[in-house]
Write an enzyme that holds these catalytic residues in place. Sequence first.
Site, short mmCIF file in Angstrom:
data_model
loop_
_atom_site.label_atom_id
_atom_site.label_comp_id
_atom_site.label_asym_id
_atom_site.label_seq_id
_atom_site.Cartn_x
_atom_site.Cartn_y
_atom_site.Cartn_z
CE1 TYR A 249 44.32 43.02 40.78
CE2 TYR A 249 43.77 44.24 38.79
CZ TYR A 249 44.18 43.08 39.41
OH TYR A 249 44.46 41.96 38.64
N GLY B 176 48.83 31.94 46.23
CA GLY B 176 47.43 31.91 45.79
C GLY B 176 47.16 30.79 44.80
CB SER C 91 41.22 29.47 43.22
OG SER C 91 41.76 30.76 43.41
N1 LIG Z 1 40.97 36.65 36.24
C1 LIG Z 1 41.30 37.67 35.49
O1 LIG Z 1 40.57 38.02 34.52
C2 LIG Z 1 42.57 38.43 35.73
C3 LIG Z 1 42.86 39.55 34.93
C4 LIG Z 1 44.04 40.24 35.15
C5 LIG Z 1 44.93 39.83 36.14
N2 LIG Z 1 44.63 38.76 36.91
C6 LIG Z 1 45.62 38.35 37.92
O2 LIG Z 1 45.88 36.96 37.80
C7 LIG Z 1 46.29 36.42 39.07
C8 LIG Z 1 45.49 35.16 39.36
O3 LIG Z 1 44.14 35.53 39.51
P1 LIG Z 1 42.96 34.51 39.19
O4 LIG Z 1 42.27 35.00 37.99
O5 LIG Z 1 43.47 33.11 39.18
O6 LIG Z 1 41.99 34.79 40.45
P2 LIG Z 1 41.66 33.96 41.75
O7 LIG Z 1 41.19 32.59 41.42
O8 LIG Z 1 40.76 34.86 42.53
O9 LIG Z 1 43.06 33.83 42.50
C9 LIG Z 1 43.57 34.78 43.36
C10 LIG Z 1 44.31 34.02 44.45
O10 LIG Z 1 44.92 34.99 45.32
C11 LIG Z 1 44.69 34.56 46.64
N3 LIG Z 1 44.79 35.64 47.62
C12 LIG Z 1 44.04 36.76 47.71
N4 LIG Z 1 44.41 37.46 48.80
C13 LIG Z 1 45.41 36.74 49.40
C14 LIG Z 1 46.18 36.92 50.58
N5 LIG Z 1 46.00 37.96 51.40
N6 LIG Z 1 47.13 36.01 50.88
C15 LIG Z 1 47.32 34.93 50.09
N7 LIG Z 1 46.60 34.69 48.97
C16 LIG Z 1 45.65 35.59 48.65
C17 LIG Z 1 43.29 33.96 46.63
O11 LIG Z 1 43.11 33.15 47.77
P3 LIG Z 1 41.65 32.82 48.37
O12 LIG Z 1 41.12 31.66 47.59
O13 LIG Z 1 41.94 32.50 49.80
O14 LIG Z 1 40.81 34.05 48.20
C18 LIG Z 1 43.38 33.17 45.33
O15 LIG Z 1 43.99 31.93 45.55
C19 LIG Z 1 46.10 37.56 40.07
O16 LIG Z 1 47.32 38.19 40.32
C20 LIG Z 1 45.15 38.52 39.36
O17 LIG Z 1 45.30 39.85 39.80
C21 LIG Z 1 43.47 38.05 36.73
#
Ligand SMILES: NC(=O)c1ccc[n+]([C@@H]2O[C@H](COP(=O)([O-])OP(=O)(O)OC[C@H]3O[C@@H](n4cnc5c(N)ncnc54)[C@H](OP(=O)(O)O)[C@@H]3O)[C@@H](O)[C@H]2O)c1
Length: 295
Positions: free
Chosen positions: A166, A10, A13
């Site tokens: 989740y 992932g 982004s």
């Molecule tokens: N943002 C927050 O506040 C927050 C808080 C707590 C934890 N987190 C964790 O931090 C990590 C990074 O998240 P982020 O904030 O950077 O969000 P993000 O930009 O939405 O990144 C999530 C990534 O996961 C990918 N993904 C989703 N489903 C997938 C699949 N089936 N196969 C392959 N890739 C997939 C998405 O790809 P697509 O672009 O194709 O959708 C995206 O690249 C995640 O594990 C999230 O749970 C984030």
Amino acid sequence: MERETVIITGANSGVGKAAARQIAARGHRVVLACRDPDRAERARREIGGDCRVAQLDLARRRSVHDFTDWARRALGGVDVVINNAADFDLSQTERELTPDGFEKIWFTNHLAPVLLVDRLLDLLVASPRGRIINVSSKGLLFHPFLTVNLDDPMFAKRPFSVSKAYYQSKLAQIMHARWLSRQLTGTMVTANCVNVTNVKLGTDRHPDLPLWMKRVRAVKERFAITPERMAETYVKTALDEGPRNFTGELVEHPFKVVRPPAYATDPHCVARVMDLSYKQLGVGPAVSYEDPEIG
Ligand SMILES: NC(=O)c1ccc[n+]([C@@H]2O[C@H](COP(=O)([O-])OP(=O)(O)OC[C@H]3O[C@@H](n4cnc5c(N)ncnc54)[C@H](OP(=O)(O)O)[C@@H]3O)[C@@H](O)[C@H]2O)c1
């Protein structure tokens, strides 16, 4: 430091992309393992350096197999796997299944990373300093009594809740890292988990959110840190020299070791969750030593 090969799921982004940029800037080879090749290609062009794209849809078992087969043929070695990708779209109201019949969030966020690591484990063990980084959420703080529902982790018999699904998967990822760290005692591979805090996502993510949720998100984003800041903790956990015994830890921004929920460190609970996960995947773990904590 040697030039390493780092797989980030992932990485097109958010925090994954920011981590890829920082790791590539340090001269390492980075694999952006992403489900959408076009988004991944755009990220690759932005990041530069020795950065390549490979397709990986964690909601499809076949894709995990194809990706790991490709990694074996194309990379020659793997030093670090960062299980960053996650499925968390608050607009999801109904339980969804993967093409293989698994509840989508449980499979994407937990079972697929277990399978991915398992299928790359011999390459990680062959590395002079293999590292596995799982990603969880600081939001678990708001679910202090959460456990993995061993009878029904996939919401077949209870009402579906995207948030419960989740956080259950994120709890399981802490346990997965903990379990790996114990199983890999005696190898040079470490396994840790990073708890991501409130990070700016950008308004283009999850466009189907109802208006009130978009408003809540806008308020939350005012207090959020940037993906770049959060990625610094990924990078430090993944790459910076640390003692070999830095393993089985939970780390938060800015690289602070924190205590995981008691449930997630209880060796019997960890063993039960991982046993269930491998049974659901229908594979035995690639390593299985006696857990010294259980005996
Ligand atoms: N943002 C927050 O506040 C927050 C808080 C707590 C934890 N987190 C964790 O931090 C990590 C990074 O998240 P982020 O904030 O950077 O969000 P993000 O930009 O939405 O990144 C999530 C990534 O996961 C990918 N993904 C989703 N489903 C997938 C699949 N089936 N196969 C392959 N890739 C997939 C998405 O790809 P697509 O672009 O194709 O959708 C995206 O690249 C995640 O594990 C999230 O749970 C984030």
